[in-house]
Design an enzyme around this catalytic site. Sequence first.
Site, mmCIF file in Angstrom:
data_model
loop_
_atom_site.group_PDB
_atom_site.id
_atom_site.type_symbol
_atom_site.label_atom_id
_atom_site.label_comp_id
_atom_site.label_asym_id
_atom_site.label_seq_id
_atom_site.Cartn_x
_atom_site.Cartn_y
_atom_site.Cartn_z
ATOM 1 N N SER A 72 -25.486 -0.349 14.510
ATOM 2 C CA SER A 72 -25.073 -1.331 13.896
ATOM 3 C C SER A 72 -25.797 -3.225 14.036
ATOM 4 O O SER A 72 -27.146 -2.831 14.815
ATOM 5 C CB SER A 72 -23.958 -2.785 14.547
ATOM 6 O OG SER A 72 -22.663 -1.673 14.865
ATOM 7 N N CYS B 275 -16.945 -4.896 13.619
ATOM 8 C CA CYS B 275 -17.351 -5.402 12.428
ATOM 9 C C CYS B 275 -16.119 -6.080 11.572
ATOM 10 O O CYS B 275 -16.677 -6.142 10.357
ATOM 11 C CB CYS B 275 -18.473 -4.829 12.000
ATOM 12 S SG CYS B 275 -19.875 -4.181 13.506
ATOM 13 N N THR C 158 -18.306 -6.787 17.923
ATOM 14 C CA THR C 158 -19.507 -5.381 18.231
ATOM 15 C C THR C 158 -19.391 -5.386 20.068
ATOM 16 O O THR C 158 -19.043 -6.428 21.145
ATOM 17 C CB THR C 158 -20.213 -5.356 17.570
ATOM 18 O OG1 THR C 158 -20.688 -3.916 17.571
ATOM 19 C CG2 THR C 158 -21.466 -6.729 18.553
ATOM 20 N N TYR C 159 -20.192 -3.962 20.458
ATOM 21 C CA TYR C 159 -19.632 -3.471 21.534
ATOM 22 C C TYR C 159 -21.307 -3.520 22.185
ATOM 23 O O TYR C 159 -22.000 -2.534 21.052
ATOM 24 C CB TYR C 159 -19.268 -1.939 22.391
ATOM 25 C CG TYR C 159 -19.565 -2.327 23.381
ATOM 26 C CD1 TYR C 159 -18.920 -2.522 24.795
ATOM 27 C CD2 TYR C 159 -19.497 -0.504 23.515
ATOM 28 C CE1 TYR C 159 -18.872 -1.534 25.796
ATOM 29 C CE2 TYR C 159 -19.918 -0.082 24.806
ATOM 30 C CZ TYR C 159 -19.276 -0.614 25.369
ATOM 31 O OH TYR C 159 -19.872 0.261 27.170
ATOM 32 N N HIS C 160 -21.592 -3.862 23.005
ATOM 33 C CA HIS C 160 -22.690 -3.729 24.488
ATOM 34 C C HIS C 160 -22.740 -3.120 25.408
ATOM 35 O O HIS C 160 -21.812 -3.408 26.484
ATOM 36 C CB HIS C 160 -23.678 -5.026 23.907
ATOM 37 C CG HIS C 160 -24.043 -4.990 22.707
ATOM 38 N ND1 HIS C 160 -24.414 -4.530 20.914
ATOM 39 C CD2 HIS C 160 -25.005 -6.442 22.547
ATOM 40 C CE1 HIS C 160 -25.115 -4.970 19.844
ATOM 41 N NE2 HIS C 160 -24.861 -6.420 20.971
ATOM 42 N N PHE D 17 -30.050 -4.652 16.079
ATOM 43 C CA PHE D 17 -29.401 -3.983 16.049
ATOM 44 C C PHE D 17 -28.611 -3.162 17.179
ATOM 45 O O PHE D 17 -29.018 -3.319 18.863
ATOM 46 C CB PHE D 17 -30.379 -3.077 15.189
ATOM 47 C CG PHE D 17 -31.209 -2.788 15.782
ATOM 48 C CD1 PHE D 17 -31.331 -1.843 16.965
ATOM 49 C CD2 PHE D 17 -32.758 -3.374 15.151
ATOM 50 C CE1 PHE D 17 -32.459 -0.835 17.076
ATOM 51 C CE2 PHE D 17 -33.283 -2.650 16.625
ATOM 52 C CZ PHE D 17 -33.666 -1.737 17.091
ATOM 53 N N GLY E 248 -22.340 -12.292 11.497
ATOM 54 C CA GLY E 248 -21.036 -10.706 12.161
ATOM 55 C C GLY E 248 -20.027 -11.048 13.496
ATOM 56 O O GLY E 248 -19.641 -12.258 12.254
#
Length: 225
Positions: free
Chosen positions: A128, A159, A61-63, A142, A58
């Site tokens: 995601s 993404c 992305t954010y966490h 995920f 991928g």
Amino acid sequence: MAQADMARWVTERKEGLAGNRLFLLTHPPVITYTARTPVSQLPDPRSPIPLVEVDRGGHATYHGPGQLIGYLVLNVRDLGPRGLVRRVEQALIDAVGSLGFEAVRRDTPRGSESLVGAWTPDHRKLASTDMRISGSVTSHGFALNIDSDLDVYSTFMSCALPNVRMTSLAELAEETGLPTPTEAQVRDAVTAALTNKLSAARRTALAVGDHAGVGGKASPPVRLG
């Protein structure tokens, strides 16, 4: 969650020192990206949220707080990569459904960026999924938005999807008049759905444990399935 932890978990699985495991955790704010991610898709370098390059599939992305992160470390030979991804995707949809929210999967058009994940019927992205497979063992997993800061997604391209709109269970709850589920409720729903989907596949055993996030310590997994 230090990448050293992930590497250790993968090594333990490859060497037969541990079975299939799912680690559920939360993160302090971080934007992760891969070597494939163009700089134009990342936030301004002066962003207060740390940027961390990782070795999953991928793009960016954010966490952060208000999310449930799941890291799957298991042998993929029984399911195959596509079968595993589809089962994880459906498990997230089932978990969300058990909490009263409708979610769907989307097929990825040929030549387009991946649409794997859990989506609302009007095509807002709720969860995601990005994994890596090395030596038949998976890592990463995920991210499911419970009550996360959706404004963060306006600072970068999530993404590699320029027109994607992210959502959360809290936003959906406000729209439908339902209560926002607690983190514990979401964890239980996701654990049950993943255990059902993965254990049903050739009786794949799955152990589930918690991890406190960056700098935290994993609790002993409990065997399920």
